[in-house]
Enzyme design. Structure first.
Site, mmCIF file in Angstrom:
data_model
loop_
_atom_site.group_PDB
_atom_site.id
_atom_site.type_symbol
_atom_site.label_atom_id
_atom_site.label_comp_id
_atom_site.label_asym_id
_atom_site.label_seq_id
_atom_site.Cartn_x
_atom_site.Cartn_y
_atom_site.Cartn_z
ATOM 1 N N ASP A 93 16.680 -78.790 -37.027
ATOM 2 C CA ASP A 93 16.650 -77.518 -36.202
ATOM 3 C C ASP A 93 17.385 -76.539 -37.258
ATOM 4 O O ASP A 93 18.369 -76.760 -37.860
ATOM 5 C CB ASP A 93 17.652 -77.912 -35.036
ATOM 6 C CG ASP A 93 16.947 -78.406 -33.841
ATOM 7 O OD1 ASP A 93 15.757 -79.028 -34.077
ATOM 8 O OD2 ASP A 93 17.453 -78.618 -32.558
ATOM 9 N N HIS A 243 20.799 -80.890 -38.633
ATOM 10 C CA HIS A 243 20.827 -79.337 -38.715
ATOM 11 C C HIS A 243 20.681 -78.773 -40.436
ATOM 12 O O HIS A 243 21.424 -79.372 -41.096
ATOM 13 C CB HIS A 243 21.983 -78.849 -38.201
ATOM 14 C CG HIS A 243 21.978 -78.590 -36.587
ATOM 15 N ND1 HIS A 243 22.018 -79.894 -35.997
ATOM 16 C CD2 HIS A 243 21.579 -77.613 -35.733
ATOM 17 C CE1 HIS A 243 21.872 -79.570 -34.890
ATOM 18 N NE2 HIS A 243 21.442 -78.193 -34.588
#
Length: 277
Positions: A93, A243
């Protein structure tokens, strides 16, 4: 069948400037609570489901989601790949860029590992060269929406569609290519209507079966803490959420991928889940 479980994880990704934030207890290995008395099995994912949640019940085995793989499949959605195959699907993400994505891309390239980067509008605006590099190196750039709102609060199809098509337009303007139809709901929030809305737009909704606390820029886990979370809980068909803002991830990814390869895993593309996408 919908299963009542303890949520070891609630992944939340903060809105505003597209900054991704997980608020999760994903990696606490807690025993699941006893199932509540079962009512008649619902025909579909209940509309009341709000946050994607997982319960890890056995180390090295796929977790139980608060909607089953079969329920999600009705809407072309996934949180697992083929659990009979030693394949890992890497997803990142990307709400903003803080300097760690190049090292992540370098590690992926070294291991010939495809990934999907779920980006928001702000990311395309501020890191266009990295988005282009993702494309050039064979990765999927997925749709994490234009503004990163709580999509489960959007009931109108046109408003829902605008968040996805708005990002598509930015991506195509940059790369000259259509955006691939993979969607990850901001904050992990979803409902039956959301799944149906995304499916109507031709999207595959992608949740995850493994993540860890990697989002605090000023409080990153040590390498060992990351390995302690990610290695024991890996499993066949895992869709891994990381992430790209994590300094730890940038530093350990080469070693992590090596360790997973040594354990017999290969890295697959989300295309393998949905060859039509």
């Amino acid at each position: 069948m919908f299963i009542t479980i303890t949520r070891d994880t609630l992944c939340r990704i903060g809105a505003g400037a597209g900054v991704c934030v997980l608020l999760t207890a994903l990696l606490l290995l807690l025993p699941p609570s006893a199932p509540a008395a079962e009512a008649a099995a619902p025909a579909a994912v209940p509309a009341s489901v709000g946050d994607w949640g997982l319960s890890f019940q056995q180390s090295g085995q796929p977790p139980v989601g608060n909607a089953s793989a079969a329920e999600l499949a009705q809407y072309g959605a996934y949180y697992l790949g083929d659990t009979t195959q030693p394949t890992i699907y890497l997803t990142f993400d990307a709400g903003y860029e803080n300097g760690y994505t190049p090292a992540i891309l370098d590690a992926l390239q070294k291991h010939h590992a495809p990934a999907c980067f779920f980006v928001v509008g702000n990311y395309i605006d501020t890191a266009p060269a990295l988005v282009q590099r993702m494309v050039d190196e064979g990765h999927i750039v997925g749709n994490h929406t234009l503004h990163h709102p709580d999509m489960s609060a959007i009931a109108e199809q046109a408003a829902f569609a605008a968040e996805l098509t708005g990002l598509e337009e930015k991506f195509t303007a940059l790369t000259g290519q259509p955006m691939r139809k993979f969607y990850r709901p901001p904050q992990g929030k979803f409902s039956t209507d959301n799944l149906r809305q995304a499916q109507a737009l031709g999207y595959t909704t992608v949740f995850w079966s493994l993540a860890y606390v990697d989002w605090y820029a000023d409080d990153q886990p040590t390498d060992q803490q990351a390995f302690d979370k990610l290695l024991p809980r890996i499993h066949d068909g895992a869709i891994v959420l990381l992430h790209s803002t994590s300094e730890t991830n940038a530093r350990i990814l080469d070693t992590l991928l090596t360790k997973w390869e040594e354990a017999g895993y290969r890295f697959g593309s989300l295309d393998e889940l949905t060859p039509h996408s």
